[in-house]
Scaffold this motif. Structure first.
Motif, mmCIF file in Angstrom:
data_model
loop_
_atom_site.group_PDB
_atom_site.id
_atom_site.type_symbol
_atom_site.label_atom_id
_atom_site.label_comp_id
_atom_site.label_asym_id
_atom_site.label_seq_id
_atom_site.Cartn_x
_atom_site.Cartn_y
_atom_site.Cartn_z
ATOM 1 N N HIS A 144 0.969 -1.203 0.202
ATOM 2 C CA HIS A 144 0.006 0.193 0.069
ATOM 3 C C HIS A 144 0.949 1.329 -0.124
ATOM 4 O O HIS A 144 0.475 2.163 -0.702
ATOM 5 C CB HIS A 144 -0.879 -0.120 0.949
ATOM 6 C CG HIS A 144 -2.059 0.769 1.245
ATOM 7 N ND1 HIS A 144 -2.199 2.149 2.021
ATOM 8 C CD2 HIS A 144 -3.284 0.924 0.374
ATOM 9 C CE1 HIS A 144 -3.074 2.565 1.650
ATOM 10 N NE2 HIS A 144 -4.018 1.912 0.676
ATOM 11 N N CYS A 145 1.921 1.426 0.859
ATOM 12 C CA CYS A 145 2.602 2.670 0.759
ATOM 13 C C CYS A 145 4.042 2.243 -0.115
ATOM 14 O O CYS A 145 4.618 3.085 -0.370
ATOM 15 C CB CYS A 145 3.508 2.516 2.246
ATOM 16 S SG CYS A 145 2.380 2.757 3.802
ATOM 17 N N HIS A 146 4.087 1.019 -0.565
ATOM 18 C CA HIS A 146 5.300 0.566 -1.536
ATOM 19 C C HIS A 146 6.472 1.074 -0.930
ATOM 20 O O HIS A 146 7.491 1.668 -1.105
ATOM 21 C CB HIS A 146 5.405 1.671 -2.884
ATOM 22 C CG HIS A 146 4.078 1.213 -3.500
ATOM 23 N ND1 HIS A 146 4.216 0.087 -4.420
ATOM 24 C CD2 HIS A 146 2.943 1.559 -3.864
ATOM 25 C CE1 HIS A 146 3.030 -0.246 -5.302
ATOM 26 N NE2 HIS A 146 2.277 0.781 -4.790
ATOM 27 N N ALA A 147 6.699 0.627 0.526
ATOM 28 C CA ALA A 147 7.858 1.048 1.429
ATOM 29 C C ALA A 147 7.993 -0.346 2.453
ATOM 30 O O ALA A 147 6.975 -0.822 2.432
ATOM 31 C CB ALA A 147 7.717 2.266 2.026
ATOM 32 N N GLY A 206 6.248 -9.300 18.335
ATOM 33 C CA GLY A 206 5.171 -9.676 18.882
ATOM 34 C C GLY A 206 3.760 -9.195 18.408
ATOM 35 O O GLY A 206 2.869 -9.435 18.682
ATOM 36 N N PHE A 207 3.962 -8.156 17.374
ATOM 37 C CA PHE A 207 3.007 -7.666 16.732
ATOM 38 C C PHE A 207 2.521 -8.523 15.463
ATOM 39 O O PHE A 207 3.390 -9.352 14.912
ATOM 40 C CB PHE A 207 3.155 -6.096 16.380
ATOM 41 C CG PHE A 207 2.970 -5.086 17.208
ATOM 42 C CD1 PHE A 207 2.065 -4.081 17.323
ATOM 43 C CD2 PHE A 207 3.864 -4.995 18.247
ATOM 44 C CE1 PHE A 207 1.655 -3.368 18.494
ATOM 45 C CE2 PHE A 207 3.722 -4.156 19.333
ATOM 46 C CZ PHE A 207 2.810 -3.331 19.567
ATOM 47 N N ILE A 208 1.426 -8.421 14.943
ATOM 48 C CA ILE A 208 0.938 -8.802 13.979
ATOM 49 C C ILE A 208 1.408 -8.278 12.612
ATOM 50 O O ILE A 208 1.866 -7.055 12.825
ATOM 51 C CB ILE A 208 -0.694 -9.243 13.740
ATOM 52 C CG1 ILE A 208 -1.392 -7.926 14.077
ATOM 53 C CG2 ILE A 208 -1.104 -10.436 14.590
ATOM 54 C CD1 ILE A 208 -2.649 -8.043 13.507
ATOM 55 N N LEU A 209 1.496 -8.663 11.632
ATOM 56 C CA LEU A 209 2.053 -8.255 10.429
ATOM 57 C C LEU A 209 1.451 -7.184 9.697
ATOM 58 O O LEU A 209 0.996 -7.403 8.695
ATOM 59 C CB LEU A 209 2.977 -9.312 9.356
ATOM 60 C CG LEU A 209 3.848 -10.086 10.140
ATOM 61 C CD1 LEU A 209 4.330 -11.163 9.092
ATOM 62 C CD2 LEU A 209 5.035 -9.484 10.865
ATOM 63 N N ARG A 210 1.259 -6.110 10.198
ATOM 64 C CA ARG A 210 0.606 -4.921 9.945
ATOM 65 C C ARG A 210 1.473 -3.805 9.578
ATOM 66 O O ARG A 210 2.300 -3.559 10.375
ATOM 67 C CB ARG A 210 -0.800 -4.520 10.720
ATOM 68 C CG ARG A 210 -1.750 -5.440 10.488
ATOM 69 C CD ARG A 210 -2.939 -4.964 11.323
ATOM 70 N NE ARG A 210 -4.122 -5.840 11.400
ATOM 71 C CZ ARG A 210 -4.985 -6.021 10.491
ATOM 72 N NH1 ARG A 210 -4.969 -5.287 9.435
ATOM 73 N NH2 ARG A 210 -5.974 -6.729 10.604
ATOM 74 N N CYS A 211 1.171 -3.029 8.579
ATOM 75 C CA CYS A 211 2.096 -1.919 8.277
ATOM 76 C C CYS A 211 1.901 -0.978 9.482
ATOM 77 O O CYS A 211 0.680 -0.755 9.858
ATOM 78 C CB CYS A 211 1.536 -1.227 6.885
ATOM 79 S SG CYS A 211 2.460 0.486 6.661
ATOM 80 N N CYS A 249 -0.039 2.454 7.706
ATOM 81 C CA CYS A 249 -1.527 2.597 7.142
ATOM 82 C C CYS A 249 -2.106 1.455 7.679
ATOM 83 O O CYS A 249 -3.311 1.246 7.336
ATOM 84 C CB CYS A 249 -1.272 2.360 5.540
ATOM 85 S SG CYS A 249 -0.851 0.829 5.185
ATOM 86 N N ASN A 250 -1.546 0.549 8.580
ATOM 87 C CA ASN A 250 -2.505 -0.486 9.135
ATOM 88 C C ASN A 250 -2.766 -1.639 8.235
ATOM 89 O O ASN A 250 -3.617 -2.512 8.592
ATOM 90 C CB ASN A 250 -3.714 0.269 9.912
ATOM 91 C CG ASN A 250 -4.023 -0.800 11.200
ATOM 92 O OD1 ASN A 250 -3.032 -1.661 11.703
ATOM 93 N ND2 ASN A 250 -5.260 -1.029 11.324
ATOM 94 N N GLU A 251 -2.525 -1.531 7.024
ATOM 95 C CA GLU A 251 -2.672 -2.605 5.967
ATOM 96 C C GLU A 251 -2.029 -3.940 6.502
ATOM 97 O O GLU A 251 -0.880 -4.042 6.817
ATOM 98 C CB GLU A 251 -2.166 -2.343 4.740
ATOM 99 C CG GLU A 251 -2.597 -2.881 3.394
ATOM 100 C CD GLU A 251 -4.176 -2.467 2.998
ATOM 101 O OE1 GLU A 251 -4.559 -3.142 2.198
ATOM 102 O OE2 GLU A 251 -4.604 -1.333 3.545
ATOM 103 N N PHE A 252 -2.823 -5.132 6.062
ATOM 104 C CA PHE A 252 -1.948 -6.339 6.289
ATOM 105 C C PHE A 252 -0.914 -6.760 5.290
ATOM 106 O O PHE A 252 -1.268 -6.478 4.317
ATOM 107 C CB PHE A 252 -2.918 -7.754 6.411
ATOM 108 C CG PHE A 252 -2.358 -8.995 6.425
ATOM 109 C CD1 PHE A 252 -2.068 -9.269 7.974
ATOM 110 C CD2 PHE A 252 -2.074 -9.566 5.393
ATOM 111 C CE1 PHE A 252 -1.378 -10.484 8.045
ATOM 112 C CE2 PHE A 252 -1.498 -10.890 5.742
ATOM 113 C CZ PHE A 252 -1.043 -11.534 7.056
#
Ligand SMILES: [Zn+2]
Length: 119
Positions: free
Chosen positions: A75-78, A85-90, A93-96
């Motif tokens: 989404h961010c192209h970055a 310990g966090f789930i894999l979200r950006c 932008c909070n995108e998975f």
């Protein structure tokens, strides 16, 4: 104990490299351990000390470089760093994001070798 087998294979690899270089002892070993590798640095340190007894690495210093998780956000192209310990979200932008770019490493980074002259 997972870390013991990791320590043993690191020692084997380090010894092979040292022998090839003509060294007599290994002074220090640097390894890269990713946050997703499943290796606990403290446990690896402990296992290494126990497993290196009687090898070229006896008394050698084990330096562990811990690598954080990095994902690529489409989404961010970055590339973004994700706290362990966090789930894999950006984090922006909070995108998975399932595209893991760093964090699974378990590798030998460098060795400090000693070569003693034999009389
Ligand atoms: Zn993003």
């Amino acid at each position: 104990m997972h870390e013991l087998s990791v320590a043993l294979s690191l020692i084997e690899l380090a010894e092979a490299e040292a022998k090839q270089a003509g060294a007599t002892h290994i002074e220090s070993v640097r390894v890269r351990v990713g946050a997703l590798s499943g290796v606990v640095p403290e446990a690896l340190q402990f296992a290494f000390e126990a497993a290196s007894e009687g090898t070229m690495l006896e008394g050698a210093k084990l330096e562990i470089e811990e690598l954080p998780i990095r994902i690529f956000c489409p989404h961010c192209h970055a590339e973004r760093e994700v706290p362990a310990g966090f789930i894999l979200r950006c984090p922006v932008c909070n995108e998975f994001c399932g595209d893991i770019r760093q964090g699974k490493e378990l590798e030998l980074a460098s060795l400090t070798l000693l070569t003693e002259e034999r009389p």
